[in-house]
Every structure is written in structure tokens, then in C-alpha cells.
Design a protein around this motif. Structure first.
Motif, mmCIF file in Angstrom:
data_model
loop_
_atom_site.group_PDB
_atom_site.id
_atom_site.type_symbol
_atom_site.label_atom_id
_atom_site.label_comp_id
_atom_site.label_asym_id
_atom_site.label_seq_id
_atom_site.Cartn_x
_atom_site.Cartn_y
_atom_site.Cartn_z
ATOM 1 N N GLN A 96 77.743 34.452 36.087
ATOM 2 C CA GLN A 96 77.182 35.103 37.267
ATOM 3 C C GLN A 96 77.184 36.600 37.081
ATOM 4 N N GLU A 97 76.069 37.220 37.406
ATOM 5 C CA GLU A 97 75.950 38.664 37.293
ATOM 6 C C GLU A 97 76.433 39.323 38.573
ATOM 7 N N GLU A 98 77.270 40.335 38.409
ATOM 8 C CA GLU A 98 77.754 41.078 39.569
ATOM 9 C C GLU A 98 76.903 42.330 39.734
ATOM 10 N N MET A 104 88.577 31.783 33.775
ATOM 11 C CA MET A 104 87.687 32.800 34.328
ATOM 12 C C MET A 104 87.898 34.132 33.630
ATOM 13 N N LYS A 159 76.104 38.472 43.751
ATOM 14 C CA LYS A 159 76.153 37.773 42.481
ATOM 15 C C LYS A 159 74.883 36.963 42.284
ATOM 16 N N CYS A 187 80.599 37.526 35.474
ATOM 17 C CA CYS A 187 81.782 36.703 35.682
ATOM 18 C C CYS A 187 81.524 35.327 35.082
ATOM 19 N N GLN A 217 78.224 43.953 34.647
ATOM 20 C CA GLN A 217 79.363 43.048 34.543
ATOM 21 C C GLN A 217 78.958 41.622 34.923
ATOM 22 N N SER A 236 92.199 32.269 38.727
ATOM 23 C CA SER A 236 92.368 33.202 37.617
ATOM 24 C C SER A 236 93.837 33.549 37.446
ATOM 25 N N LYS A 254 85.798 38.275 33.019
ATOM 26 C CA LYS A 254 84.726 39.182 33.405
ATOM 27 C C LYS A 254 84.475 40.171 32.286
ATOM 28 N N SER A 295 83.025 31.472 34.439
ATOM 29 C CA SER A 295 84.014 30.538 34.967
ATOM 30 C C SER A 295 83.704 29.136 34.479
ATOM 31 N N THR A 324 85.680 26.985 40.328
ATOM 32 C CA THR A 324 86.448 27.743 39.351
ATOM 33 C C THR A 324 87.928 27.502 39.499
#
Length: 279
Positions: A121-123, A17, A128, A109, A107, A141, A19, A111, A138
Motif C-alpha cells: 500500500q502506498e502512503e 509488516m 493509502k 507499507c 513510502q 507489527s 515500511k 503486510s 495484517t
């Protein structure tokens, strides 16, 4: 049909994972020498396999098949960069639509699930937006931690990051390989040979190549030799000039990306002017 999925994960990164912001580039070669000040995910339409992972890059995704033993693959695993190849044209197109320019700070993420599928995935403002139709499973981390003893955690294992052990020897035989004197590849080869030799039924069936290694700091010792004083001074001066050009390139890149393309050529010219001769 085979159920192998649309991704080949070459390097899983820290715990599967990462970011960072996403940037689309044509080739990985075009950003060699660039430093990213934020965690960055590169979508590279093409990779050659001989490139390095630029500083600040936490992931490289590409539709190009890359040898898992290429220089790029090895460097990605060494730096814990998530490196994966996507073979689904439609999925790659969707990823490209999410990529931003150098001023985009959204940002994402990334995974990897148990099946080896990469999810992005968009934060956005506490929620998300998944780009994958699958629900990711996932991995936990992994956080890399350094301790006063010179050890850091990497994938659950402690690795020695302290200064190399000085050695008066220019070359080491396999029996002399020790942590702090040689790298992981040499140490693992020694351990593999010892395990094979410990199994009597495999001694005549499996063999490992005979190995020697140059211990850490061999180049430093060579350059510090009195007969190489001139070479050392030339190299030191050249590296200082390269550092200045790199800073200028970063500044020019921010002001005018097109103009900055000329600066790496000056760096390569400096390197080509260096003639290293050893006694």
C-alpha cells in the motif's frame, strides 16, 4: 486450483509488516556492498540465493523461486527482512509500475495476511492507495527493543545480544553448547536432541547428527596468536582499504551510477590478494 495463492513467504519480517520506499533492480547481486540510508524495499527480477541482504533493506520481493534454506533466505530471517516470491506475472507487473528510482521517497507499507498474501500500500498525504484487491489482515507489527541487560525482543521472544562469553576452548562438543558461546543453530540442534532422547519411544527411531562447534571469538583468538601477527596486520590493512573504497563507491554511485560499477572489482582484487596462513 490448490488455493495456495500467488506468494511464497520465505521470511515474514518483524511482525509481518514493514515500511519503505520501493526500488526496482534487475538482480540482487548488482547491489551487493551497497548501503541504503533509508528503509528500502527491493523488487529484484532475479535472485541467486547466495547474496546477502544489503544494509537498509527491509524487504526483498522477487518472481524468482528461492530455496528456503539458501544463504539469502537464512540471512533474511536472521535480519528480519520480509522476503517473498511472487508467482503471478500480472501482480508482479503492477508492483514494477510502482517502483521508483533512487531519488524517489514515496513510502509503501508491506503486510502479510493470514493466507500468506503480500499486500503493498502506498502512503500518500494521509491516505493509502492499495495495490491489492484483497483486504489485508495484517499481523501486529513487532517493535524490536533493547534493554540494559543485553536482551532484545524479536517476535515476542527475548534474545541475548550481549558480548560473547570468553572460552579457552578451541572447539566445543554438543554437551558444551551454551547461549553466549555458540549460535542459535547449534543451540536448537542441542535442544532438539535432548527432547528426542527424553521421549523413550522415539530414541531408536529418530536421531540427530553428532555436532561440534567453534565457539564465538575463535577467529579473534587465532589472529591474536603471536605466530599470526603478520596475517593480522595484513588483514587489518586490507579491511581499512576496503572501507575506503566502499565510501568512494557510495559517493561515485550518487554522482554517476554507471562509473561506480567498476569499484566492486577493486574490492574483490584486494580480497584475492590476501593470503591467510595459520600456524
Amino acid at each position: 486450483v490448490a488455493g495456495i495463492g500467488s506468494w511464497q513467504v520465505v521470511s515474514a519480517g518483524p511482525g509481518g509488516m514493514v515500511k519503505g520506499k520501493i526500488i526496482r533492480i534487475a538482480t540482487l547481486a548488482e547491489v551487493q556492498g551497497k548501503n541504503y540510508t533509508e528503509n528500502t524495499v527491493l523488487l529484484a527480477d532475479s535472485v541467486g540465493g547466495v547474496e546477502d541482504v544489503p544494509p537498509g533493506v527491509v524487504s526483498i520481493l522477487t518472481p524468482t523461486m528461492c530455496d528456503v534454506l539458501s544463504h539469502l533466505a537464512i540471512r533474511a530471517r536472521a535480519t528480519e527482512c520480509l522476503f517473498a516470491c511472487c508467482f503471478d506475472t500480472e501482480e508482479w507487473k503492477q508492483l514494477g509500475e510502482k517502483a521508483g528510482g533512487k531519488d524517489t521517497h514515496t513510502q509503501f507499507c508491506l503486510s502479510i495476511d493470514a493466507a500468506g498474501h503480500v499486500h503493498v500500500q502506498e502512503e500518500v498525504a494521509g491516505r493509502k492507495g492499495s495495490m491489492s484487491a484483497h483486504t489485508p489482515e495484517t499481523h501486529t507489527s513487532a517493535v524490536r527493543k533493547a534493554s540494559p541487560g543485553g536482551k532484545k525482543e524479536r517476535n515476542g521472544k527475548k534474545t541475548d545480544t550481549s558480548a560473547p562469553t570468553p572460552t579457552p576452548t578451541w572447539v566445543l562438543s554438543e554437551s558444551e553448547f551454551q547461549e553466549g558461546r555458540v549460535g542459535s543453530k547449534s543451540l536448537n540442534l542441542k535442544k532438539l536432541g535432548e527432547k528426542i532422547r527424553a521421549q523413550t519411544h522415539t530414541q531408536t527411531l529418530i536421531h540427530t547428527p553428532k555436532s561440534i562447534a567453534l565457539p564465538f571469538e575463535t577467529l579473534d583468538s587465532l589472529l591474536n596468536a603471536p605466530c599470526n601477527a603478520g596475517v593480522r596486520d595484513t588483514l587489518t590493512h586490507t579491511l581499512a582499504e576496503i572501507a575506503q573504497l566502499a565510501d568512494a563507491t557510495e559517493q561515485k554511485w550518487q554522482e554517476n551510477p554507471t562509473q561506480a560499477q567498476e569499484y566492486p572489482r577493486e574490492i574483490f582484487k584486494l580480497l584475492s590478494d590476501v593470503r591467510v596462513c595459520v600456524c
